[in-house]
Scaffold this active site. Structure first.
Site, PDB file in Angstrom:
ATOM      1  N   SER A   1     -42.302  -4.426  31.113  1.00  0.00           N
ATOM      2  CA  SER A   1     -42.382  -5.887  31.062  1.00  0.00           C
ATOM      3  C   SER A   1     -41.022  -6.528  31.323  1.00  0.00           C
ATOM      4  O   SER A   1     -39.974  -5.924  31.090  1.00  0.00           O
ATOM      5  CB  SER A   1     -42.886  -6.353  29.693  1.00  0.00           C
ATOM      6  OG  SER A   1     -44.129  -5.779  29.379  1.00  0.00           O
TER       7      SER A   1
HETATM    8  N1  SAH Z   1     -44.680  -2.063  26.354  1.00  0.00           N
HETATM    9  C1  SAH Z   1     -44.510  -1.503  27.681  1.00  0.00           C
HETATM   10  C2  SAH Z   1     -45.255  -2.332  28.726  1.00  0.00           C
HETATM   11  C3  SAH Z   1     -46.215  -1.475  29.425  1.00  0.00           C
HETATM   12  S1  SAH Z   1     -47.393  -2.250  30.491  1.00  0.00           S
HETATM   13  C4  SAH Z   1     -43.058  -1.368  28.050  1.00  0.00           C
HETATM   14  O1  SAH Z   1     -42.194  -1.877  27.317  1.00  0.00           O
HETATM   15  O2  SAH Z   1     -42.754  -0.711  29.054  1.00  0.00           O
HETATM   16  C5  SAH Z   1     -48.890  -2.050  29.550  1.00  0.00           C
HETATM   17  C6  SAH Z   1     -49.246  -0.637  29.126  1.00  0.00           C
HETATM   18  O3  SAH Z   1     -50.514  -0.713  28.443  1.00  0.00           O
HETATM   19  C7  SAH Z   1     -49.443   0.365  30.259  1.00  0.00           C
HETATM   20  O4  SAH Z   1     -48.635   1.484  30.032  1.00  0.00           O
HETATM   21  C8  SAH Z   1     -50.931   0.712  30.190  1.00  0.00           C
HETATM   22  O5  SAH Z   1     -51.210   2.049  30.570  1.00  0.00           O
HETATM   23  C9  SAH Z   1     -51.228   0.467  28.723  1.00  0.00           C
HETATM   24  N2  SAH Z   1     -52.644   0.236  28.412  1.00  0.00           N
HETATM   25  C10 SAH Z   1     -53.581  -0.380  29.146  1.00  0.00           C
HETATM   26  N3  SAH Z   1     -54.764  -0.414  28.507  1.00  0.00           N
HETATM   27  C11 SAH Z   1     -54.581   0.213  27.316  1.00  0.00           C
HETATM   28  C12 SAH Z   1     -55.430   0.503  26.191  1.00  0.00           C
HETATM   29  N4  SAH Z   1     -56.718   0.162  26.166  1.00  0.00           N
HETATM   30  N5  SAH Z   1     -54.885   1.151  25.129  1.00  0.00           N
HETATM   31  C13 SAH Z   1     -53.565   1.515  25.134  1.00  0.00           C
HETATM   32  N6  SAH Z   1     -52.719   1.268  26.162  1.00  0.00           N
HETATM   33  C14 SAH Z   1     -53.212   0.630  27.245  1.00  0.00           C
END
Ligand code: SAH
Length: 213
Positions: free
Chosen positions: A64
């Site tokens: 993000s």
């Molecule tokens: N917090 C992360 C942002 C990642 S983007 C950072 O700091 O890098 C969002 C993430 O949510 C992705 O890795 C995606 O695979 C995950 N995601 C999507 N749907 C999900 C679900 N149902 N349960 C857990 N994780 C999920």
């Protein structure tokens, strides 16, 4: 895996940018200054690490935008020792910010590739969540509930009920809600049965994916 004075300088600059955009929580700003964000990305993209932008990581996901991380974290109003659940571990950067601020972090990722990679990486650089779980964030983490705060880092088409019920009274759920564009939303549990809802403008996240089965 190097962290140099040049990186430190760029981080200080990034922290200033984020503060200038309206982030006032000093602990959030300090965390941005401390955490080597470039290590959370592929080394060939190092130059992008300290711009205030989201960036692709493995498995079609993104790390993000720093401002967004700061904004969501500020809404959680973390106190040291708080028990926080993160949905969407991704690169682990948001998780590191929470740990740096003194939270006990439980984090869930549904993509196995990212789960494995980030588990290894976080322990290598010394940011250790209490638990990192391969699973479905829509369900939360009933075994470890209740939480002082829950942060969802992907765009949720609706607010998953289990997340609401896993908050302590006084606890906060910070969640971007919507399909194409999401409204940043904070729910504060004011009693067993009541929640206060506040909204904070539009953001754009990768989608919170439903169970694959
Ligand atoms: N917090 C992360 C942002 C990642 S983007 C950072 O700091 O890098 C969002 C993430 O949510 C992705 O890795 C995606 O695979 C995950 N995601 C999507 N749907 C999900 C679900 N149902 N349960 C857990 N994780 C999920």
């Amino acid at each position: 895996m190097k962290d140099t004075l040049k990186h430190q300088g760029m981080r200080n600059q990034l922290a200033k940018t984020v503060a200038a955009k309206g982030i006032t929580d000093k602990k959030v700003i300090e965390a941005i200054k401390s955490i080597p964000r470039h290590l959370f990305m592929d080394s060939s993209f190092e130059d992008h690490a300290y711009q205030d932008k989201a960036f692709p990581i493995a498995a079609n996901q993104t790390i993000s935008q720093p401002y967004t991380v700061a904004f969501q974290t500020q809404l959680l109003e973390i106190r040291p020792g708080d028990k926080i659940l993160e949905i969407g571990t991704g690169s682990g950067y948001q998780c590191a910010v929470l740990i740096e601020m003194g939270a006990q972090v439980y984090t869930i990722e549904r993509q196995n590739e990212l789960f494995k990679k980030t588990s290894r990486f976080l322990s290598k650089i010394g940011y250790k969540p209490k638990k990192i779980i391969f699973g479905d964030g829509y369900k939360g983490l009933p075994d470890e509930a209740p939480f002082d705060g829950i942060i969802v880092t992907a765009g949720a088409p609706f607010v998953p009920k289990p997340l609401m019920s896993q908050l302590k009274v006084g606890g906060k759920l910070v969640i971007p809600v919507g399909d194409e564009i999401q409204t940043m939303t904070r729910f504060t549990r004011t009693s067993e049965k009541e929640f206060k809802k506040e909204t904070y403008g539009d953001f754009r996240f990768v989608p919170l994916l439903e169970d694959r089965n």
